[in-house]
Each structure stands twice: as structure tokens, then as C-alpha cells.
Scaffold this motif. Structure first.
Motif, PDB file in Angstrom:
ATOM      1  N   ARG A   1     -60.479  41.566  53.671  1.00  0.00           N
ATOM      2  CA  ARG A   1     -59.787  39.950  55.246  1.00  0.00           C
ATOM      3  C   ARG A   1     -60.217  40.719  55.865  1.00  0.00           C
ATOM      4  O   ARG A   1     -61.146  39.541  56.295  1.00  0.00           O
ATOM      5  N   ALA A   2     -60.830  41.439  56.977  1.00  0.00           N
ATOM      6  CA  ALA A   2     -61.924  41.712  58.488  1.00  0.00           C
ATOM      7  C   ALA A   2     -63.119  41.570  58.206  1.00  0.00           C
ATOM      8  O   ALA A   2     -62.941  40.547  58.308  1.00  0.00           O
ATOM      9  N   LEU A   3     -63.578  42.286  56.919  1.00  0.00           N
ATOM     10  CA  LEU A   3     -64.973  41.655  56.376  1.00  0.00           C
ATOM     11  C   LEU A   3     -64.784  40.220  56.599  1.00  0.00           C
ATOM     12  O   LEU A   3     -66.019  39.808  57.001  1.00  0.00           O
ATOM     13  N   ALA A   4     -63.790  39.315  55.587  1.00  0.00           N
ATOM     14  CA  ALA A   4     -64.376  37.657  55.652  1.00  0.00           C
ATOM     15  C   ALA A   4     -64.449  37.004  56.833  1.00  0.00           C
ATOM     16  O   ALA A   4     -65.075  35.705  56.995  1.00  0.00           O
ATOM     17  N   THR A   5     -63.903  37.680  57.994  1.00  0.00           N
ATOM     18  CA  THR A   5     -64.511  37.179  59.237  1.00  0.00           C
ATOM     19  C   THR A   5     -65.792  37.078  59.966  1.00  0.00           C
ATOM     20  O   THR A   5     -66.289  36.602  60.868  1.00  0.00           O
ATOM     21  N   ASP A   6     -66.917  38.192  58.809  1.00  0.00           N
ATOM     22  CA  ASP A   6     -67.861  38.041  59.529  1.00  0.00           C
ATOM     23  C   ASP A   6     -68.100  39.047  61.076  1.00  0.00           C
ATOM     24  O   ASP A   6     -69.055  38.436  61.966  1.00  0.00           O
ATOM     25  N   PRO A   7     -67.732  40.392  61.163  1.00  0.00           N
ATOM     26  CA  PRO A   7     -67.214  41.025  62.431  1.00  0.00           C
ATOM     27  C   PRO A   7     -68.824  41.534  62.466  1.00  0.00           C
ATOM     28  O   PRO A   7     -69.624  41.595  61.778  1.00  0.00           O
ATOM     29  N   THR A   8     -68.818  41.861  63.935  1.00  0.00           N
ATOM     30  CA  THR A   8     -69.816  42.762  64.210  1.00  0.00           C
ATOM     31  C   THR A   8     -69.412  44.021  64.844  1.00  0.00           C
ATOM     32  O   THR A   8     -70.121  45.346  64.140  1.00  0.00           O
ATOM     33  N   VAL A   9     -68.076  44.578  64.971  1.00  0.00           N
ATOM     34  CA  VAL A   9     -67.157  44.912  65.084  1.00  0.00           C
ATOM     35  C   VAL A   9     -66.236  45.711  64.399  1.00  0.00           C
ATOM     36  O   VAL A   9     -65.230  44.779  64.125  1.00  0.00           O
TER      37      VAL A   9
END
Lengths: 444, 244, 329
Positions: B150-158
Motif C-alpha cells: 500500500r505504501a509503495l502504491a503511492t510512488d514514494p521517494t522515501v
């Protein structure tokens, strides 16, 4: 989740209890807000004066000392679901007080003016009761009210207990005056009179054409007592009530099913008893279903004789009957009162407001004869009332029997003809000929 | 190297207790920075400060060239700095796929677009087979991966990972480590709090040791393992770098 | 296997009842009444569903019971009436005004009255919304007096030629009458219900709403502004009665307590259908509408709401999460 469930259950248990009380032949309003709040907001209340009316000691007999104002309490539903009628009634009483004062007040009390002390029953019996106690504590010489039988029952008990006369402007249940009270008087016809006169009118109006009746009525004390009286009296005229369909007047949003039940027994006429809102729903249902009956007749119905019903329901209101109390529309004095009310308050005066107006005059008349504002003296004078000069549509004078009922009070049969509510029966009050048989949809 | 995230003199007090005391560190681009320290040392509080859950009493957090320490968490997350929780917080009424889609919806407004991207993230974290299962029926390991997906799905940088290995079996843990490495290979910079010593030492490019709210030491794992201050305060004599 | 057997037994029983019913003399004489009760119940049930939907949404997301829901409906009823009375605007056209108007009012109430007490004990919130309800009701009383007003649509009893067939309102369905305003209210209510369902389940905003409802911290962490979601959701809940108010105005009456009846019914529907469930609100609304009318014909002499209260208690006792609700911790 559990907490929410508990609160919901509490709320709905309250509502359940409220509706349970309804089936105990008490009238009540449905608004949780109104019945839950003990606040009695009184928009029009004049400040309760700190001058209580002076005791009129026996030594003043013969000497007329200028006295302070005579306080008259007025208890009606000024907020809540019945606030429309309640406020009109309070205004009717107010106008009467102002006119009497303008004409010089109570002569036998040295021109003492009347002062109306308005109170809000909020439509709840306990609130009306506590308001009555408050008014009595403030020194009123008499009380008028209250529009609802349930509220009036409790207020009457207080009036009787404390010896302050109550003149009922509107409340129909017989039981209120079945208690042997001597302090309570009613100027409108009671339920038995409504029902019995209604049956009589039907039989005299239509002869043999009305043999069966389907009766739709509210399930509060009001509707039940009128329907009972009608059914009993109708039997004497050979009219049978083949179906009785009660409904909760303050909770319904639709009466089509009930009207369908009434039509299912193929009655000659459908009779309806209830308040304004449900009357409107019933009229709509009858019109939608185009019920195949000879007429739709209200008995003590709160809507069918009002100008507002005609205004809002339009052409579909045509030919609805209502046997109800009514002011004497053909009397020019009454017409003047109607005009002044509408000019002062911006809406047409209904019979309920006229009854409050009348009640004030009855008390003023008693005050004149008593020469005293002491409640006991006023009560004694009220019991002797013989007021021929009144504003209601019945021939006899206002006079009370030993239980407090007005012996002359009777309803008048009205019908919406040519877009106006007109008195059609008894003959000496007739403004136009009745149209029978006839309904707005069958006469298209 | 230009740091992608900088913490400068961050300090946080709770009443009389100073939970974080003047911590300064940088996270390099594409770096995995491990954060270790005894329980109660202030690691999670540091994460809370960086992610915006609480503001620092003193100091700054700089990300993407801006100060972010006074922003609310959802704004920081929208800028690409996302964290996971020690006690995972899935949307229990939704399916696995729907959970990840909520994350995907941050940068995609079309339903189908979000779904496609969510499915990719589920593939990546090995949860594709469970896409339509309700989130609350999952095993702990799967729920941790869901939180990650789920966190990855937000296209994070950090990405801030808070004890992502806790409660996992050694096998599950090893798989998770591989996933974390793939995340870094994909271009995300990571701050990782962890207690499983072998894993964190193997995974991290550098390690920061927090003790009593202060930064005790920071450097490559081998150096940290040998640092006498760290050994004395935390690791103990028996620790060896090489896992068995 | 046992489950199938039970289903079969229920089916046989239902068929038996239907056969007995239709063959009995009661049915012959009361077919029309039964049909009318069925039709009336479903029609009003659609409106109940729309009202309940708004309440359920607010309940499911913000976790507060909005006692002012019925009062907001009263505002919508008055708004629609005033537009009709003063500007001749058709009530169904007024939907375009009442829906956004109530949305804005809802947003305002949430931001300035409810948001500040979101973390307060639950009874504070209940009292607050109850207070708002009382204020609205009495404001209406002061501004418009308690006299109930009503309207009749000029075209409510017209004939409509739709090419393939003509509809002469009120139309007859198995001997029961369906009036035009009630039919429109029913259809529009279900349409809006469908729209809300799509909003919640197929859009970005809907995903954010569900996430914020279930796990606010987790939602924050993926970039969702949970406070804003609360405000928008409350606005949507208010918009539901913004629509419902305009829809019922033509066949009800306009008074300060006009929306109050729907308040209690809406709560019961929400409990029956399951808090936070849109399909639950629809099914619950239709069931409650039907129950009301069926009670009237099968249990004469009692209050219409008796059957409704019985259902309410039964749900609380046997399935407190409602028909479509999930079991709560």
C-alpha cells in the motif's frame, strides 16, 4: 458500537413510550425535539407582571377602586407540530383582550384592563400542567386552552385542585368533564356531541342514501372518542359503520393504504376524523384513489373547513364535507372580527382562534357580573353564564350545564362549494345548498 | 552526495522526558539507512517526527528542499515520504487489492489506472494470489507485506519502515529482506528501524544507533559493530557481524 | 447439505403460504388493499432509503449520530417550497439547488460545530446535534409560523404520452394507485442511491472515504486528508436529505417538524441495514416502508410503527450489526 446501540435503544424506547401513551387515548406530538425539551419558549409572552391582582376585600363592596389588570392565562402549543393552530389561538385571545381593553376594560372593576399571560404547552401534557401551575402561582383569575385533549385533561385537574376556572376553547374528549369538576367549562361541542350531531346531519342530509360508513380516524383520544360517539348515534339512524381504520396522526406520511382499506368495504360514504396534516393526506389519498363513494365527510376534522385547505388543495378540495365547530360566517360582527384578525396577524382566522377569542369574551362577561377578579367569584359567575351575543354558529346562548358543558354547542355541517367553505346545514345557518352525492373526482 | 532527507538537531520532549535529543542525520539517495537501539531509545518517536505525526520541539526536517517538520502527515505523504507502522494499520473492511488501491489513488484518479498499478504492487510484494481476500483474514506476514504494498502504491521517494520484520519467522524474514532490497533497487531511499540484528546489518548501507534519544554512532555496519561505545551500550561482547 | 434442506423447507413454506393466501376469501376481497400496501410501502421505502443512506454514511465514517438529520431535511423542504411559491420553480428542478445548498450547510455544520468536538465523549456529540436540530426547528417556526403549507403539482394528474404507452396519473398497478410525485420520488431516490454507491466504490474520493472510515491513521499515511474527508462526507450526508426534502415536498406538507418523522425512521433503517452500508440502507428502507404498510393492514388498531419498532428490537437482539453490517469488535 455498543455505546451507540445503547443510545439508539434509549432514543427509540422514548419514542416507543410516547406512542404507547398515544394508544392510552392521550394525544401527543411526535417531534422528539419538542417533547424532549422542557424549555417553554414563549415567543409572545408579555412579561409576567410583578403586580399580582389585588385581593378584593369584602370592604370594597359598593366602592369601585381602580384595580390592577386582571390576569388571564392562555395555554396553547406555541412550538412543536401543532404550533400553527396554537399560535393562532393565542393571537385570537390576544386580539379579544386588546379590543375589550380598548372598549374600556371591565366596567364593574373600575375599567380594569385584561392582561393575557401566554404559555407554551409545547404539545406535551406535563408541560401544560406545569405551565398551569406557574400561571396560577402568578395570580391569574382564569385560564383558557389548550387545543389538545391530553393536555387539557391535566390542566383541568390543576384548575380544579387550585380553584381557578378553566374555560376550554378547544378540546373535544368527553372524559375531561366526566370528573365532577366545578371549575372547568367548555364552549365547543364535546366528542359525543360532535359524533352524534355528525350522525344526525348525515341522516337528515341524505335520508336513506347513507346506510354504510367507513370511518378513518386518528388513534388518539380525540379520534377514538368522536368515532365511538358517531358509531353509537349512527346506529339509531340506521347507519352502520362497517369499517373503522385508526392511524397515528403525527407519524404518517401517507394514508393511501388506509383509504384503500376504507374503499374496500364499498361504503356509501367515508368519514374522517383527525387533525390538519393527516386530513390533508387523507384528502390526497381519496383523490388519488378516486374512491367510489357518495361523499367524503369530515367529522371534527381539522382541515376540511379551513380556508387554507381550500387554498392549498385547490380544485381537488371541492365537495369535501366537514361537520365541525365553526364561527357564524353569516354574522357581520363575526366578519368584522375575521377581517381585523387577518389584518393584524397576516393569516386568515380559523374557528379555533375564534373559540379562543370567544373564551376571552365569556370570561370578560363573567368578570362583569362577578365584579371581582377573585377566581372563586369568577367561577361562580361563569357557572351562571347566559351569553346570547356570541360568535359561534349555533342558535342558543352560551350556557353551561352542571358538568360544565355548553348546552347550546353543536357543530355545523360545511362543504367546500365553488372554492369556498360554506355552511350547508342546519337550514337556518345555510349559506348554500349542499351538493350530495358528489366528490371532486366523480363530478368531473 | 545530495541527501534526499535531512534531520537537523531534532528534539522532542514529553513532559520531563526527552525522547529525542538533538538528532542529526542524512539519508542519501538510494541508500538504506538502518536505525537500531534499545527499546524506548526514541526510534519510533524519531519516525513520528519525520513523518509528521508529531512536530519537533526544536530542530528541522528537510525533504525535497523544503522544511516539512510543521506539515500534517497526509501532506508529507503526498510529497512522497511514506511510513509503515509497527502495528500494521490495514483497512480491515476492504480486500487486499482495495487496500493497495487506496494508496494508488494518491497519484491516479482513474479507477482502472489505480487498479492496474495496485496489482503491480501486489505482484511485487508477492501478494497477487490473495488480491480478493479481505484484509483482516491475512497472516501477520501477509499483512506486513500489504502495508508495504500500500505504501509503495503511492510512488514514494522515501520510505520509513518501522520493524517490518517483527513477528516473522526466519524464512518470512529472509523473503521480506529481499523485497526491501528490490524496493531500493527500484530507486526508493529507505530508513529502516529493526531489532533483528543479522538482517539489519546485512541489509543496510549505513547504520545509525540511537540510545537515550541521542545519536550514538552512525556509519557502515562493520564499523558500527566494532565501535566500543556501541558495543558497550548496546550490542554486547558476543555479537558477530557474520550471520550463521 | 443441511443448509440446502433448510432452504428448501423455507421455500416450500413460502409457496404454501402464497397459495393459501391467494386462494382464500380474504385475498379476494382484499387483493386491492394488499397491493396498495405493497405499492405504498415500496414507494415511501425508496425515500426512506435515501434519507437513511445519508445518515449511514455519516455514521460509518465520522462515527457520530447526527440527530439533526431530520431537521436538515426540513430545511430542504422549506427551500424547495419557497422556490416554488416565490419563483414558480418546479420542485424537481429545485433539486439542482437544494442538493448543493444542503451540501454546503452540511459542510458548514461539520467544520464549525462538530469538528471541534470530534474527540469529545459521544454523548457530547449527540447533544450537540440534538441542539442543532432544535435550533433549526424553532428557527423555522419563527420565520414561517407553524402553519403547515402544502402544494399540488399542476401536472400531477395529467396524462403523459410516451409513444409506446400513455401514463394517466395516478396510474394503477394491480389495482393499487401510484401517484406521480411518489413515483418520481421513488425513482430519483434509488437513482441517487446508485450514484452514491458508485461514488463510494468506484472513485478516488470513495476509496478515501472508506479508508478514512476504517483506519484514519493508515489513511493519513497514504496522503489522505482525513479531516477534509470527514467534512465532505457530512456534506454528502446532508445532500442526501437535500434531495429527499425536495422529493417529498410535493406529496407531504411543509412545516417545522416535517422532517422529524423521517429522523426516527432513518435511524431504524440504518440499524436494520447495517451502519455504513449503502445497500443496507436501500434494503432496510424498502423493508421498513413495507413493514409500515403491512402492519396497517394485518394488525389493525395498532400504530403503523409498531411493526417497525418490533423489527428494530429484533435486530438489536439477534443481529445487532444489521443485515449488511460487519460484526464489530
Amino acid at each position: 458500537m455498543r455505546k451507540i446501540t445503547i443510545y439508539l435503544s434509549l432514543l427509540l424506547s422514548l419514542a416507543l413510550i410516547a406512542t404507547a401513551c398515544v394508544s392510552d387515548s392521550e394525544e401527543t406530538t411526535t417531534t422528539t425535539a419538542a417533547t424532549a425539551s422542557p424549555d417553554t419558549t414563549q415567543p409572545d409572552t408579555p412579561d409576567t407582571p410583578d403586580t399580582t391582582q389585588p385581593d378584593t376585600p369584602d370592604t370594597t363592596e359598593g366602592t369601585i377602586a381602580p384595580a390592577g389588570p386582571v390576569l388571564i392565562g392562555s395555554i396553547h402549543p406555541l412550538t412543536g407540530g401543532l404550533a400553527g393552530a396554537g399560535n393562532r389561538m393565542d393571537n385570537g385571545a390576544r386580539m379579544a383582550v386588546e379590543e375589550i381593553n380598548a372598549a374600556g376594560g371591565i366596567a364593574s372593576l373600575g375599567g380594569a384592563p385584561l392582561e393575557l399571560v401566554s404559555a407554551d404547552s409545547t404539545g406535551a401534557a406535563e408541560v401544560g400542567q406545569s405551565e398551569a401551575e406557574r400561571l396560577i402561582g402568578d395570580g391569574v383569575s382564569a385560564i383558557i386552552g389548550t387545543y389538545q385533549s391530553a393536555v387539557t385533561t391535566l390542566v383541568a385537574a390543576i384548575a380544579e385542585r387550585d380553584g381557578v376556572p378553566l374555560v376550554i376553547d378547544v378540546a373535544v374528549a368527553d372524559s375531561i368533564l366526566d370528573q365532577g369538576y366545578t371549575n372547568v367549562f367548555r364552549i365547543q361541542p364535546n366528542a359525543t356531541s360532535m359524533g352524534a350531531s355528525g350522525a344526525q346531519f348525515l341522516s337528515e342530509l341524505a335520508g336513506d342514501e347513507i346506510k354504510t360508513v367507513a370511518y378513518l380516524h386518528d388513534d388518539t383520544g380525540f379520534g377514538v372518542s368522536v368515532a365511538d360517539a358517531f358509531e353509537a348515534a349512527a346506529a339509531d339512524y340506521g347507519i352502520e359503520v362497517t369499517a373503522r381504520i385508526p392511524y397515528p396522526p403525527f407519524e404518517v406520511t401517507d394514508l393511501t393504504t388506509e383509504m384503500s382499506q376504507a374503499a374496500a368495504v364499498s361504503p356509501d360514504v367515508i368519514v374522517i376524523t383527525g387533525y390538519y396534516n393527516d386530513g390533508l393526506l387523507a384528502a390526497r389519498a381519496a383523490t388519488d384513489l378516486e374512491v367510489d363513494v357518495k361523499a367524503v365527510i369530515g367529522i371534527a376534522q381539522g382541515a376540511f373547513h379551513t380556508p387554507q385547505f381550500v387554498a392549498d388543495f385547490g380544485a381537488s378540495a371541492e365537495l369535501f364535507f366537514n361537520s365541525n365547530y365553526h364561527f357564524n360566517a353569516s354574522d357581520p360582527v363575526v366578519q368584522g372580527i375575521l377581517e381585523r384578525f387577518e389584518a393584524a396577524y397576516g393569516e386568515p382566522m380559523d374557528t379555533e382562534a375564534m373559540l379562543s377569542y370567544q373564551a376571552i369574551h365569556v370570561i370578560a362577561d363573567a368578570l362583569e357580573r362577578a365584579g371581582s377578579s377573585d377566581p372563586a367569584d369568577v367561577r361562580a359567575a361563569l357557572a351562571e353564564t347566559n351569553l346570547a351575543d356570541h360568535f359561534m354558529a349555533y342558535p342558543g346562548p352560551i350556557a353551561f350545564d352542571e358538568t360544565g358543558e355548553n348546552i347550546s354547542a353543536q357543530p355545523v355541517l360545511m362543504q367546500v362549494v365553488d372554492g369556498a367553505v360554506q355552511q350547508v346545514y342546519p337550514l337556518d345557518l345555510r349559506e348554500t345548498d349542499p351538493v350530495f352525492p358528489g366528490t371532486a373526482w366523480s363530478n368531473n | 552526495m545530495n541527501p534526499v532527507l535531512s534531520v537537523r538537531d531534532a528534539t522532542k520532549r514529553f513532559g520531563g522526558l526527552t525522547a529525542v535529543n538533538g538528532v542529526t542525520l542524512d539519508l542519501g539517495e538510494g541508500e538504506i539507512l538502518g536505525i537500531i537501539g534499545p527499546n524506548g531509545a526514541g526510534k519510533t518517536t524519531l519516525f513520528n517526527i519525520i513523518s509528521g505525526a508529531i512536530p519537533p520541539d526544536e530542530g528541522e526536517v528537510i525533504y525535497g528542499g523544503d522544511r516539512i517538520d510543521q506539515l500534517p502527515p497526509h501532506r508529507i505523504a503526498a510529497r512522497g515520504l511514506v511510513r509503515t507502522f509497527q502495528v500494521v494499520k490495514p483497512f480491515s473492511g476492504l480486500t487486499v487489492l482495495q487496500n493497495v488501491m487506496v494508496g494508488a489513488f494518491l497519484r491516479r484518479s482513474e479507477h482502472d489506472e489505480a487498479e492496474d498499478h495496485a496489482r503491480k504492487m501486489l505482484e511485487f510484494t508477492g501478494l497477487a494470489a490473495q488480491s480478493d481476500r479481505p484484509a483482516k483474514g491475512l497472516t501477520l506476514a501477509a499483512r506486513k507485506r500489504l502495508e508495504l504494498a500500500r505504501a509503495l502504491a503511492t510512488d514514494p521517494t522515501v520510505l520509513l519502515l518501522d520493524e517490518v520484520l517483527a513477528g516473522l519467522t526466519p524464512t518470512e524474514g529472509a523473503e521480506m529482506v529481499k523485497v526491501v532490497q528490490s524496493i531500493r533497487d527500484g530507486g526508493v531511499s529507505l530508513l529502516v528501524i529493526e531489532h533483528v540484528m543479522a538482517a539489519i546489518m546485512a541489509l543496510s548501507d549505513r547504520i545509525a544507533v540511537i540510545h537515550h534519544g541521542e545519536l550514538l554512532a552512525i556509519g557502515p555496519p562493520a564499523q558500527i559493530a566494532k565501535d566500543p561505545g556501541v558495543v558497550a551500550a548496546y550490542l554486547g561482547e558476543e555479537f558477530q557481524i557474520a550471520p550463521d | 447439505m443441511r443448509g440446502r434442506l433448510r432452504q428448501a423447507a423455507w421455500a416450500v413454506l413460502a409457496i404454501l403460504v402464497a397459495v393459501i393466501l391467494t386462494q382464500s376469501t380474504w385475498w379476494d376481497t382484499n387483493q386491492t388493499v394488499f397491493a396498495q400496501a405493497l405499492v405504498s410501502g415500496l414507494l415511501i421505502g425508496g425515500v426512506y432509503a435515501l434519507v437513511a443512506m445519508g445518515l449511514s454514511l455519516v455514521f460509518g465514517v465520522l462515527d457520530i449520530i447526527n440527530f439533526a438529520h431530520g431537521a436538515l431535511m426540513t430545511i430542504a423542504i422549506y427551500a424547495s417550497y419557497l422556490l416554488f411559491d416565490n419563483y414558480g420553480i418546479d420542485p424537481y428542478v429545485s433539486l439542482l439547488i437544494t442538493i448543493p445548498l444542503l451540501f454546503v450547510i452540511g459542510v458548514g455544520i461539520q467544520r464549525f460545530a462538530i469538528n471541534p468536538v470530534m474527540d469529545a465523549p459521544i454523548h457530547n456529540q449527540l447533544l450537540l446535534t440534538l441542539g442543532i436540530a432544535i435550533v433549526i426547528e424553532n428557527l423555522a417556526l419563527v420565520l414561517f409560523t407553524g402553519t403547515p403549507r402544502s402544494i399540488e403539482l399542476a401536472y400531477a394528474r395529467n396524462e403523459f404520452d410516451l409513444g409506446l404507452f400513455t401514463l394517466d396519473f395516478p396510474i394503477k398497478v394491480f389495482g393499487a394507485v401510484v401517484s406521480l410525485p411518489k413515483l418520481i420520488a421513488f425513482m430519483v431516490a434509488l437513482l441517487l442511491g446508485g450514484a452514491i454507491y458508485v461514488l463510494i466504490h468506484r472513485t478516488q474520493l470513495g476509496a478515501a472515504i472508506r479508508a478514512a472510515a476504517q483506519e484514519p491513521e493508515g489513511a493519513e499515511m497514504v496522503g489522505i486528508d482525513v479531516r477534509r474527508i470527514y467534512t465532505i462526507t457530512f456534506g454528502i450526508g446532508a445532500a442526501c436529505v437535500g434531495a429527499a426534502g425536495a422529493l417529498v415536498m410535493p406529496f407531504l406538507f411543509v412545516s417545522p417538524t416535517a422532517g422529524a418523522t423521517f429522523n426516527i425512521i432513518a435511524f431504524i433503517v440504518v440499524v436494520l441495514g447495517g451502519m455504513g452500508s449503502i445497500p443496507g440502507a436501500v434494503v432496510g428502507g424498502l423493508v421498513i416502508g413495507l413493514t409500515q404498510e403491512m402492519t396497517q393492514i394485518f394488525v389493525p388498531g395498532s400504530s403503523k410503527l409498531l411493526g417497525v419498532f418490533v423489527i428494530f428490537l429484533a435486530v438489536l437482539l439477534f443481529r445487532p450489526q444489521g443485515l449488511f453490517g460487519k460484526v464489530q469488535r
